[in-house]
Write a protein that holds these residues in place. Structure first.
Motif, mmCIF file in Angstrom:
data_model
loop_
_atom_site.group_PDB
_atom_site.id
_atom_site.type_symbol
_atom_site.label_atom_id
_atom_site.label_comp_id
_atom_site.label_asym_id
_atom_site.label_seq_id
_atom_site.Cartn_x
_atom_site.Cartn_y
_atom_site.Cartn_z
ATOM 1 N N LYS A 222 -14.063 7.932 3.452
ATOM 2 C CA LYS A 222 -14.673 8.470 2.230
ATOM 3 C C LYS A 222 -15.625 9.619 2.522
ATOM 4 N N ASN B 256 -5.782 11.386 7.735
ATOM 5 C CA ASN B 256 -7.093 11.063 7.214
ATOM 6 C C ASN B 256 -7.848 12.361 6.937
ATOM 7 N N CYS C 8 -7.913 13.710 2.549
ATOM 8 C CA CYS C 8 -6.952 12.716 3.024
ATOM 9 C C CYS C 8 -5.653 12.882 2.240
ATOM 10 N N ASP D 183 -16.686 15.593 -1.790
ATOM 11 C CA ASP D 183 -15.413 15.497 -2.490
ATOM 12 C C ASP D 183 -14.666 16.815 -2.556
ATOM 13 N N GLU E 120 0.814 -1.217 0.000
ATOM 14 C CA GLU E 120 0.000 0.000 0.000
ATOM 15 C C GLU E 120 0.853 1.276 0.000
ATOM 16 N N GLN F 140 0.315 5.193 -0.494
ATOM 17 C CA GLN F 140 -0.205 5.582 -1.807
ATOM 18 C C GLN F 140 -1.552 6.280 -1.661
ATOM 19 N N GLU F 141 -2.025 6.866 -2.743
ATOM 20 C CA GLU F 141 -3.290 7.596 -2.736
ATOM 21 C C GLU F 141 -4.401 6.681 -2.228
ATOM 22 N N GLY F 142 -5.245 7.235 -1.350
ATOM 23 C CA GLY F 142 -6.336 6.464 -0.771
ATOM 24 C C GLY F 142 -5.977 5.854 0.571
ATOM 25 N N TYR F 143 -4.712 6.034 1.001
ATOM 26 C CA TYR F 143 -4.223 5.521 2.275
ATOM 27 C C TYR F 143 -3.508 6.641 3.021
ATOM 28 N N TYR F 144 -3.377 6.490 4.337
ATOM 29 C CA TYR F 144 -2.625 7.453 5.143
ATOM 30 C C TYR F 144 -1.985 6.741 6.329
ATOM 31 N N HIS G 145 -6.768 2.838 5.315
ATOM 32 C CA HIS G 145 -7.645 3.348 4.252
ATOM 33 C C HIS G 145 -8.178 4.716 4.660
ATOM 34 N N CYS G 146 -8.204 5.664 3.727
ATOM 35 C CA CYS G 146 -8.789 6.979 3.987
ATOM 36 C C CYS G 146 -10.302 6.839 4.131
#
Length: 178
Positions: free
Chosen positions: A118, A135, A130, A150, A82, A100-104, A115-116
């Motif tokens: 939503k 997050n 995020c 968003d 990840e 990576q993008e979508g994670y922190y 996982h970030c």
């Protein structure tokens, strides 16, 4: 209360009467100070004469040594699934990985990327998106403004973009610099 002498010295460390090590360039080994090996190498044998360099050996491929009184090099970090690699491992510095993008991951010694989120709880909106180190940040919506889950609403940014738009319009209508 009196502090020990070694805590009072910032760059020189007293070991024995008349013997000091410069902490920026030397380390204490057994009976005297030895010069650090260069980054990317490790100490094969320590010095035998005070304030001299011992025998240094380059790190093997896949290992590194950032500062050198080390007797072995450290293994290079392998980025996890990840994560993405920001910079590779070299003999003198470890691999730099980031979620990576979508994670922190909020800790510097990140063990696991999360996982970030939503969306925010009911009645709150995303104030900060995020990113690799945090997050989403949720908060109460601004009065008079609507924003989707968003988007991030920053009033000063809206004003700055408005001023920029006016400037570009004036510049375009006047034919630019000329």
């Amino acid at each position: 209360m009196r502090k020990p002498e070694s805590n009072l010295l910032s760059t020189l460390h007293a070991r024995e009467p008349g013997e000091t090590c410069d902490s920026k360039t030397e380390y204490w080994h057994k009976e005297h100070c030895c010069l650090y090996c260069q980054p990317g190498t490790y100490v094969l044998t320590h010095c035998t004469t005070p304030h001299t360099l011992g025998r240094c050996q380059p790190c093997p491929l896949g290992e590194y040594a950032p500062h050198n009184k080390l007797e072995v090099c450290r293994p290079c970090t392998q980025c996890r699934r990840e994560q993405v690699m920001l910079s590779p491992c070299w003999s003198y510095v470890d691999t730099e990985c980031q979620c990576q993008e979508g994670y922190y991951c909020a800790t510097p010694d990140c063990e696991t990327c999360q996982h970030c989120s939503k969306r925010c709880p009911e009645g709150e909106e995303i104030l900060q998106a995020c990113n690799a180190t945090s997050n989403i940040v949720c908060g109460a919506p601004d009065q008079g403004h609507t924003s989707g889950a968003d988007s991030v609403h920053l009033p000063f940014l809206d004003f700055g973009l408005w001023i920029l738009g006016v400037f570009v319009l004036i510049w375009h209508c006047t034919g630019g610099i000329g």
